[in-house]
Write a protein that holds these residues in place. Structure first.
Motif, mmCIF file in Angstrom:
data_model
loop_
_atom_site.group_PDB
_atom_site.id
_atom_site.type_symbol
_atom_site.label_atom_id
_atom_site.label_comp_id
_atom_site.label_asym_id
_atom_site.label_seq_id
_atom_site.Cartn_x
_atom_site.Cartn_y
_atom_site.Cartn_z
ATOM 1 N N GLN A 28 10.725 -24.435 -5.720
ATOM 2 C CA GLN A 28 11.574 -24.662 -3.894
ATOM 3 C C GLN A 28 11.889 -23.198 -3.430
ATOM 4 O O GLN A 28 11.686 -23.598 -1.713
ATOM 5 C CB GLN A 28 12.986 -24.662 -5.301
ATOM 6 C CG GLN A 28 13.449 -26.015 -5.642
ATOM 7 C CD GLN A 28 14.418 -26.015 -6.349
ATOM 8 O OE1 GLN A 28 15.663 -27.054 -5.833
ATOM 9 N NE2 GLN A 28 15.308 -25.097 -6.755
ATOM 10 N N SER A 188 11.172 -35.289 5.278
ATOM 11 C CA SER A 188 12.591 -34.266 4.589
ATOM 12 C C SER A 188 13.480 -35.266 4.855
ATOM 13 O O SER A 188 15.022 -35.260 4.638
ATOM 14 C CB SER A 188 12.813 -33.621 6.076
ATOM 15 O OG SER A 188 12.650 -34.775 7.249
ATOM 16 N N GLN A 189 13.590 -35.997 5.415
ATOM 17 C CA GLN A 189 15.183 -37.480 5.394
ATOM 18 C C GLN A 189 14.791 -38.436 4.473
ATOM 19 O O GLN A 189 15.692 -38.530 3.292
ATOM 20 C CB GLN A 189 14.775 -37.742 6.796
ATOM 21 C CG GLN A 189 14.844 -37.522 8.122
ATOM 22 C CD GLN A 189 15.980 -36.462 8.177
ATOM 23 O OE1 GLN A 189 17.179 -36.756 7.639
ATOM 24 N NE2 GLN A 189 16.175 -34.980 8.514
ATOM 25 N N PHE A 190 13.961 -38.857 3.229
ATOM 26 C CA PHE A 190 13.428 -39.525 3.050
ATOM 27 C C PHE A 190 13.266 -39.606 1.104
ATOM 28 O O PHE A 190 13.417 -40.292 0.279
ATOM 29 C CB PHE A 190 13.091 -41.162 3.311
ATOM 30 C CG PHE A 190 13.271 -41.643 4.404
ATOM 31 C CD1 PHE A 190 14.390 -42.510 4.270
ATOM 32 C CD2 PHE A 190 13.391 -41.228 4.907
ATOM 33 C CE1 PHE A 190 15.129 -43.170 5.736
ATOM 34 C CE2 PHE A 190 13.156 -41.690 6.621
ATOM 35 C CZ PHE A 190 14.440 -42.182 7.037
ATOM 36 N N GLY A 191 12.400 -38.018 1.036
ATOM 37 C CA GLY A 191 12.151 -37.802 0.315
ATOM 38 C C GLY A 191 13.461 -36.931 -1.608
ATOM 39 O O GLY A 191 14.425 -36.928 -0.884
ATOM 40 N N LYS A 192 12.842 -37.053 -1.989
ATOM 41 C CA LYS A 192 13.668 -36.466 -3.177
ATOM 42 C C LYS A 192 13.086 -35.305 -3.770
ATOM 43 O O LYS A 192 12.942 -35.204 -4.690
ATOM 44 C CB LYS A 192 14.194 -37.437 -3.923
ATOM 45 C CG LYS A 192 14.606 -39.201 -3.267
ATOM 46 C CD LYS A 192 15.486 -39.124 -3.140
ATOM 47 C CE LYS A 192 15.999 -40.424 -2.267
ATOM 48 N NZ LYS A 192 17.723 -39.951 -1.585
ATOM 49 N N GLY A 193 14.664 -34.641 -4.196
ATOM 50 C CA GLY A 193 14.035 -33.236 -5.422
ATOM 51 C C GLY A 193 13.300 -32.511 -4.275
ATOM 52 O O GLY A 193 13.336 -31.987 -3.598
ATOM 53 N N LYS A 196 11.767 -32.934 -1.412
ATOM 54 C CA LYS A 196 12.320 -33.311 -0.054
ATOM 55 C C LYS A 196 12.309 -31.002 0.954
ATOM 56 O O LYS A 196 12.125 -31.050 1.379
ATOM 57 C CB LYS A 196 14.075 -32.938 -0.354
ATOM 58 C CG LYS A 196 15.018 -33.525 1.003
ATOM 59 C CD LYS A 196 16.073 -33.860 0.599
ATOM 60 C CE LYS A 196 17.062 -33.887 1.468
ATOM 61 N NZ LYS A 196 16.510 -35.169 2.985
ATOM 62 N N SER A 199 8.817 -30.167 2.470
ATOM 63 C CA SER A 199 8.452 -31.706 3.417
ATOM 64 C C SER A 199 7.287 -31.440 4.789
ATOM 65 O O SER A 199 6.576 -31.657 5.173
ATOM 66 C CB SER A 199 9.467 -31.818 4.410
ATOM 67 O OG SER A 199 10.362 -30.937 4.728
ATOM 68 N N THR A 315 22.192 -25.189 -4.736
ATOM 69 C CA THR A 315 22.066 -25.057 -6.687
ATOM 70 C C THR A 315 22.829 -23.795 -7.232
ATOM 71 O O THR A 315 23.023 -24.353 -8.562
ATOM 72 C CB THR A 315 20.770 -25.082 -6.444
ATOM 73 O OG1 THR A 315 20.155 -23.629 -6.022
ATOM 74 C CG2 THR A 315 19.154 -26.224 -6.155
#
Length: 451
Positions: A28, A188-193, A196, A199, A315
């Motif tokens: 990440q 960035s707006q609809f992605g997950k985990g 996102k 992006s 996190t």
């Protein structure tokens, strides 16, 4: 509670979780910061008009010193380093100044001035307690706001194909940049985990593939680049110019204010406590040291990465082992020139589409900082006058053509310098009045008028 030696928790700064558990968490941080560390040297290379080989070297050194500066912050060397879960690397906040100095004096002029900038940051670290009050949110926010605004020109030029390109402004370039931007926004707006968080990389990948279909990607430099190389001191040389030194010193001191904010956000958001003076001082000392040291090898100035601070706050993963994996990845990537060569094949429109939203976020960060102070008449005056003068001269550089050469170079080099000087000075000399004070003053004036 487990001791630092036995803890395997990702929520313990000294915790050392299993590698398989730590790697995805580290990923990440890598995804959040790697393009920032790579894009800045690419932008500077274009401004300084360096050779492809020198461009790759700048990218390598930026990656290496991103890793070095982060490891210093995590593990410390004496008083150097905050010993906090933070990621440091080459930051966008320096770009306007680096571009201006690079265009005038080349990379050697940047690196020579950078030594003084690093020393200035270390001085700020030594006297943190005494000078912290000189940079309230109204000053820091104004400067960060101007940083964001001054970056837009770079992004638009990149979207158009890059200054000097034979197809500058072509619809093909705007199509590539536009698709890149759209993908960044969608992910960035609809992605997950993890998706996102990635992006920007997703957008760059989409724009890169589209560029390949238009024949805008050249892999010649990748084939010629070696697999491994070690950094050599003074590869670019060092030059010392007063105007460049002043500009770099100012921006490094300003960046110290941003670092104070990021370190505070890390402890409050990720560790549920206030930042200690020792940690703040160590963080600034470590950043100044890595910036000055990088000057001798071609590493550009480093700063804290706010996006990684956000990940820590979200996190609560504060294990330095997790962040150290990201730093080591940066080091390894920096020692492999082929990686840097691949980065140089990214077309300008792709970079423009991917970074324009980042520049916009920097502007919003400045606005958020400003709103931390109440918008009294005093603070509005500081912010508005600083903004008007800095961006005004930036928009009409010919307005200071009759100034002495040195003063012209300092003031005309970057709007950030003007914004910093004006806001810092006004904050010192204007009487400190709160909204309540101003309301009381108006009431007194009204009473006198009605007598």
């Amino acid at each position: 509670m487990k001791t630092p030696q036995t803890s395997r928790s990702v929520f313990d700064f000294y915790g050392k979780p299993p590698f398989a558990k730590a790697l995805p968490l580290s990923l990440q941080h890598i995804l959040a910061m790697i393009m920032g560390a790579v894009t800045v040297p690419i932008i500077v290379s274009g401004a300084a008009n360096v050779s492809p080989e020198e461009k790759m070297l700048l990218i390598q050194m930026s990656l290496i010193f991103s890793g070095v500066s982060t490891l210093i912050q995590l593990y410390t060397i004496g008083k150097l380093g905050a010993k906090l879960p933070v990621i440091f690397g080459v930051g966008f906040a320096y770009v306007p100044t680096l571009v201006t100095v690079g265009a005038q004096y080349g990379v050697s002029g940047i690196l020579g001035a950078q030594i003084f900038g690093g020393i200035a940051m270390m001085i700020v670290g030594l006297f943190t307690k005494k000078i912290r009050n000189f940079f309230p949110p109204v000053v820091a926010g104004t400067v960060v706001l101007v940083i964001g605004l001054s970056l837009y020109q770079i992004a638009i030029n990149y979207l158009a194909g890059g200054i000097g390109a034979s197809d500058y402004g072509a619809t093909t370039n705007w199509l590539i940049g536009g698709i890149t931007l759209i993908v960044v926004l969608l992910v960035s707006q609809f992605g997950k985990g993890f998706l996102k968080l990635a992006s920007i990389i997703c957008g760059i990948l989409a724009g890169y593939l589209l560029s390949m279909s238009f024949g805008k990607v050249d892999f010649a430099q990748v084939g010629e680049a070696p697999w491994f190389t070690a950094p050599m001191p003074l590869s670019f040389g060092l030059e010392f110019h007063i105007a460049a030194i002043i500009s770099m010193t100012v921006i490094c001191v300003i960046n110290s204010v941003q670092t104070i904010g990021d370190l505070s956000a890390t402890t409050v958001g990720g560790m549920n406590r206030e930042l200690e003076t020792k940690e703040l001082s160590g963080g600034l000392l470590g950043n100044g040291f890595s910036t000055a040291l990088g000057s001798f090898f071609g590493g550009l100035p480093t700063s804290s990465f706010s996006q990684n601070v956000g990940i820590v706050a979200m996190t609560k993963v504060i294990s330095r082992y997790v962040l150290a994996i990201a730093a080591i990845f940066m080091l390894i990537a920096g020692f492999i020139p082929k990686f840097g060569a691949i980065m140089t094949t990214i077309p300008f429109p792709v970079l423009g589409g991917a970074t324009i939203i980042v520049f916009g976020m920097i502007t919003l960060t400045g606005i958020q900082l400003l709103t931390k102070d109440e918008m009294s008449s005093r603070n509005v005056t500081i912010a508005s006058l600083s903004l008007a003068l800095s961006m005004g001269v930036y928009a009409v550089p010919g307005a200071i053509d009759q100034f002495p050469a040195l003063l012209k170079q300092v003031l005309g080099g970057s709007p950030i310098v003007i914004a910093a000087i004006v806001s810092f000075t006004l904050n010192l000399i204007l009487p400190r009045k709160t909204l309540a004070d101003e309301e009381q003053e108006r009431k007194e004036i009204e009473m006198k008028m009605n007598r």
